[in-house]
Design a protein around this motif. Structure first.
Motif, mmCIF file in Angstrom:
data_model
loop_
_atom_site.group_PDB
_atom_site.id
_atom_site.type_symbol
_atom_site.label_atom_id
_atom_site.label_comp_id
_atom_site.label_asym_id
_atom_site.label_seq_id
_atom_site.Cartn_x
_atom_site.Cartn_y
_atom_site.Cartn_z
ATOM 1 N N UNK A 32 -8.252 -5.292 -5.158
ATOM 2 C CA UNK A 32 -6.583 -5.153 -5.044
ATOM 3 C C UNK A 32 -6.588 -4.045 -3.587
ATOM 4 N N UNK A 33 -7.357 -3.262 -3.616
ATOM 5 C CA UNK A 33 -7.732 -2.170 -1.750
ATOM 6 C C UNK A 33 -7.894 -3.262 -0.409
ATOM 7 N N UNK A 34 -8.604 -4.241 -1.306
ATOM 8 C CA UNK A 34 -9.049 -4.504 -0.476
ATOM 9 C C UNK A 34 -8.304 -5.490 -0.280
ATOM 10 N N UNK A 35 -7.575 -6.209 -0.775
ATOM 11 C CA UNK A 35 -7.114 -7.286 0.249
ATOM 12 C C UNK A 35 -5.794 -5.842 1.143
ATOM 13 N N UNK A 36 -5.148 -5.035 -0.033
ATOM 14 C CA UNK A 36 -4.305 -4.417 1.481
ATOM 15 C C UNK A 36 -5.096 -3.926 2.135
ATOM 16 N N UNK A 37 -6.175 -4.221 2.616
ATOM 17 C CA UNK A 37 -7.117 -3.138 3.774
ATOM 18 C C UNK A 37 -6.884 -5.497 4.607
ATOM 19 N N UNK A 38 -6.761 -6.384 3.945
ATOM 20 C CA UNK A 38 -6.322 -7.282 4.726
ATOM 21 C C UNK A 38 -5.222 -7.171 5.493
ATOM 22 N N UNK A 39 -4.483 -7.070 4.486
ATOM 23 C CA UNK A 39 -3.074 -6.949 4.574
ATOM 24 C C UNK A 39 -2.781 -6.132 6.169
ATOM 25 N N UNK A 40 -3.157 -4.948 6.263
ATOM 26 C CA UNK A 40 -3.222 -4.375 6.990
ATOM 27 C C UNK A 40 -4.356 -5.075 8.538
ATOM 28 N N UNK A 41 -5.080 -5.270 8.136
ATOM 29 C CA UNK A 41 -5.477 -6.432 9.144
ATOM 30 C C UNK A 41 -4.712 -7.980 9.700
#
Length: 739
Positions: free
Chosen positions: A542-551
């Motif tokens: 879930x945290x990695x998806x948030x990183x992708x959202x930031x990207x």
């Protein structure tokens, strides 16, 4: 070689098939020439994937390899499908079907349903959330607004992943899905929702896919009929495909493999809908010998922004990270991305609005600027701040352009004028098309040449109609001699495809809604822990998806990028917030690049206000430590205030008010008359709470008035003398002060 953007909305159609390939870079050209599947295009942000896709289809049509009616291109939004159809038309590939998964399936379902069931197709559920309310009540549950949205999302996820109510709890636990209610309760609501839907003879959008799949699975004759019509498939944004959509694609294909998929696993941000990058990542293994092309030349963003995006992903983990694309910037250098820390959210919004106003004053069109945030609930502060700063804005995801009353009226007026032609004495048919359109709009009292003052609803209506005028100007430049009939046809086509012209105004959008869009300047706001990553992102996935959202947010910017966060939610609140952990990754070199080549953010503090002091400069990348301010307390009972409305009044909502009723009524009367003069809603001048705060304080000096939350510098300059006159009991004629 660079793939330059189109110079016009109406570029000339390429003269030959070979001309379709002109201007493509080597990798884009490789995609366009790969006319037989399977083909997998791994396309990074800003690398021209839509350009490559549409040129591939157009080249196939123009060379005779494809018959237009046998091509089906599917994507995920009506806007993207409309854009694809427009580009194909410009390339001379008429007749190609470009649709969303749901619209393509709905078309087939409506056609084949009477043949299979011998009855009319069922009606679509117009508002799913209303049916969820009824289902919850039938289960003895009362859901608040947030819970309703989340339970509705849970049901959509379950159907997209082909999970039945009895299996919901187990499937949600296996997927690490956090539910607002107990999983078993959600399963009960889900089951009741399905029962209510069946009883009323209706279907929802997920049923469209399920029923189409059922027909294609059960009726081989129908499946063969679909496969005989569509021979060549293209799937855009393939990283967002759900298991349900993949099943439908498999049935469309049958035993064939003439499919081209395009996507970027690093932009997978819709897992809450059932989307998974597994289909994209596993495509080469499922299709041995597939042509795989990687698009990494970024034509959108400056090297500084591209390096920042690459650096962010260099810290990512998981399957998507192992196949990430390292973008290579193609544009000249630009400004270094900036990051700013603010004392509170109000200060952040006001400063961002002032920065945007400065950009507009420098000549950057407001439509080329965006403010992006994690949740829709963050937009209110920026609507208020931009309104105070006199900057027009538009909300992404609000009312569709062609559904607006003023646009419907304008389209009717244009069609009527185009139909009457020479019989319309008010038209000068020898005048250029834009002049004819202006005359039509003015004669119907829809538009004026000069924009109204302010930035309220009246200004928004004017900007919508101004977008039609700009479209007419583009059409006239591309087709000299174009008439109102041509414009009416263009608008009808755009309305059918939901391909709206650009409306002037700063875009306010969530990071999810910003996917697929781009702007010259982007302000990423609210980048604090608990917001990005969002609080409920607990697992590594879930945290990695948030990183992708930031990207995704970073890669929306072409030239300018500003990142910001605030230490406190409200003015005077405890400043204990921490900036997003993702920002730490941007301040230090990523493992993918040597330190000397790694970009660094230009970090700063907002100007000190309300007695806040600065600490000495500590060097690039270091964050000054703010002085903690005492929390705001109610001036009546002394309780700590946390809500924005209470902060404005400096008292609890339930504490007694010492408001001067006479001053309050005079302020309301003045506001109503002044708003009418300016053609704005009342709240665009001052909200009711701000009037209450003024009437409670009854300021006597400019300094006292300017300190009241909600007044703001712009409103103080514009209306301050009038408000002080009213507070002093003087007569004040609305508009007495020059605007």
């Amino acid at each position: 070689m660079t793939a330059a953007p189109q110079d016009s909305l109406f570029p000339p159609v390429p003269e030959s098939a070979d001309a379709v390939l002109h201007g493509l870079d080597p990798e884009q050209r490789e995609v366009a020439l790969a006319l037989t599947g399977p083909v997998c295009v791994l396309a990074g942000a800003g690398t021209g994937k839509t350009r490559a896709l549409t040129h591939r289809i157009a080249y196939g049509v123009r060379t005779g390899r494809y018959k237009p009616g046998t091509v089906l291109a599917v994507t995920f939004t009506q806007r993207a499908a409309g854009e694809m159809r427009g580009r194909l038309r410009e390339l001379g590939a008429h007749g190609v079907q470009a649709r969303t998964f749901h619209s393509a399936a709905l078309r087939q379902l409506q056609f084949f349903w009477p043949k299979v069931v011998q009855a009319e197709p069922p009606r679509l559920v117009e508002r799913k959330i209303q049916l969820v309310v009824q289902a919850a009540e039938a289960c003895g549950l009362r859901l608040d607004r947030a819970e309703l949205r989340e339970v509705t999302g849970d049901i959509e996820w379950a159907k997209a992943t082909q999970t039945v109510p009895d299996d919901f709890a187990e499937a949600a636990a296996a997927a690490g899905r956090t539910t607002s209610r107990e999983a078993l309760e959600t399963a009960r609501v889900y089951a009741q929702y399905e029962a209510l839907k069946r009883a009323s003879g209706r279907i929802d959008f997920e049923d469209v896919l399920l029923l189409t799949i059922a027909i294609l699975q059960d009726r081989e004759d129908i499946a063969q009929q679909v496969r005989s019509q569509y021979r060549h498939f293209t799937v855009d944004e393939y990283q967002d495909v759900s298991p349900l959509q993949q099943r439908l694609l498999d049935l469309w294909l049958g035993e064939r493999d003439d499919v081209c998929v395009v996507g970027d696993a690093s932009q997978t941000i819709y897992s809450f809908t059932g989307a998974t990058p597994e289909h994209l990542l596993g495509f080469p293994a499922r299709h041995p010998g597939a042509t795989v092309v990687r698009l990494v030349r970024d034509y959108r963003s400056t090297p500084q922004i591209v390096h920042l995006a690459n650096n962010l992903l260099s810290h990512a983990t998981g399957p998507a990270a192992r196949q990430r694309l390292e973008l290579v910037a193609q544009r000249p250098p630009g400004p270094v991305p900036e990051s700013t820390e603010y004392a509170d959210e109000v200060a952040e919004a006001e400063d961002v609005a002032h920065r945007i106003r400065a950009l507009v004053a420098e000549g950057v069109p407001a439509a080329h600027i965006a403010v992006l945030f994690r949740t829709n609930g963050q937009s209110n502060l920026y609507e208020q701040a931009l309104g105070d700063a006199g900057v027009p804005y538009r909300l992404r995801g609000a009312e569709a352009f062609f559904d607006r009353p003023e646009i419907r009226s304008a389209l009717s007026a244009v069609r009527a004028a185009a139909h009457s032609g020479a019989n319309d004495t008010a038209l000068d048919l020898d005048a250029p098309l834009p002049a004819q359109l202006r005359r039509v709009l003015v004669s119907h009292r829809l538009w004026t040449a000069q924009p109204p003052a302010g930035s309220g609803a009246v200004r928004e209506r004017w900007e919508s109609l101004a977008a039609l005028v700009r479209l007419a100007e583009e059409l006239a430049r591309a087709r000299p001699g174009a008439a109102l009939t041509d414009l009416a046809a263009e608008l009808a086509d755009r309305q059918a495809n939901q391909h709206a012209p650009t409306v002037d105004g700063v875009t306010l959008a969530s990071l999810h809604a910003a996917k697929g869009l781009e702007w010259d300047a982007v302000f990423l706001v609210g980048l604090a822990e608990g917001m990005l990553p969002i609080t409920y992102a607990q697992t590594e996935e879930q945290v990695e998806e948030e990183r992708r959202l930031f990207y995704v947010g970073i890669t929306r910017a072409r030239s300018r990028l500003h990142l910001s966060w605030s230490l406190s939610r409200t003015p005077g609140g405890w400043g204990g917030r921490k900036p997003s952990r993702f920002l730490d990754a941007l301040r230090t070199p990523g493992s993918a690049r040597p330190a000397s080549d790694a970009p660094r953010l230009r970090t700063g503090r907002a100007p000190a206000t309300n007695g806040e002091r600065h600490t000495p400069d500590r060097g690039a990348g270091e964050r000054p430590v703010p002085r903690r301010r005492a929390p705001a307390r109610c001036r009546v009972c002394g309780r700590t205030l946390t809500e924005a409305g209470e902060m404005k009044l400096m008292r609890c909502e339930t504490c007694p008010s010492d408001m001067d009723e006479g001053v309050y009524q005079r302020l309301r009367d003045w506001r109503g008359e002044r708003a009418q003069d300016l053609g704005q809603p009342d709240f665009c001048l001052f909200t009711d709470k701000t009037l209450v705060a003024i009437a409670e304080a009854v300021p006597e000096t400019e300094a006292e008035l300017s300190r009241i939350p909600g007044v703001g510098a712009r409103k103080f300059r514009r209306f301050g003398s009038e408000v002080l006159a009213i507070c002093a009991g003087q007569e004040c004629a609305p508009g007495a002060k020059a605007d």
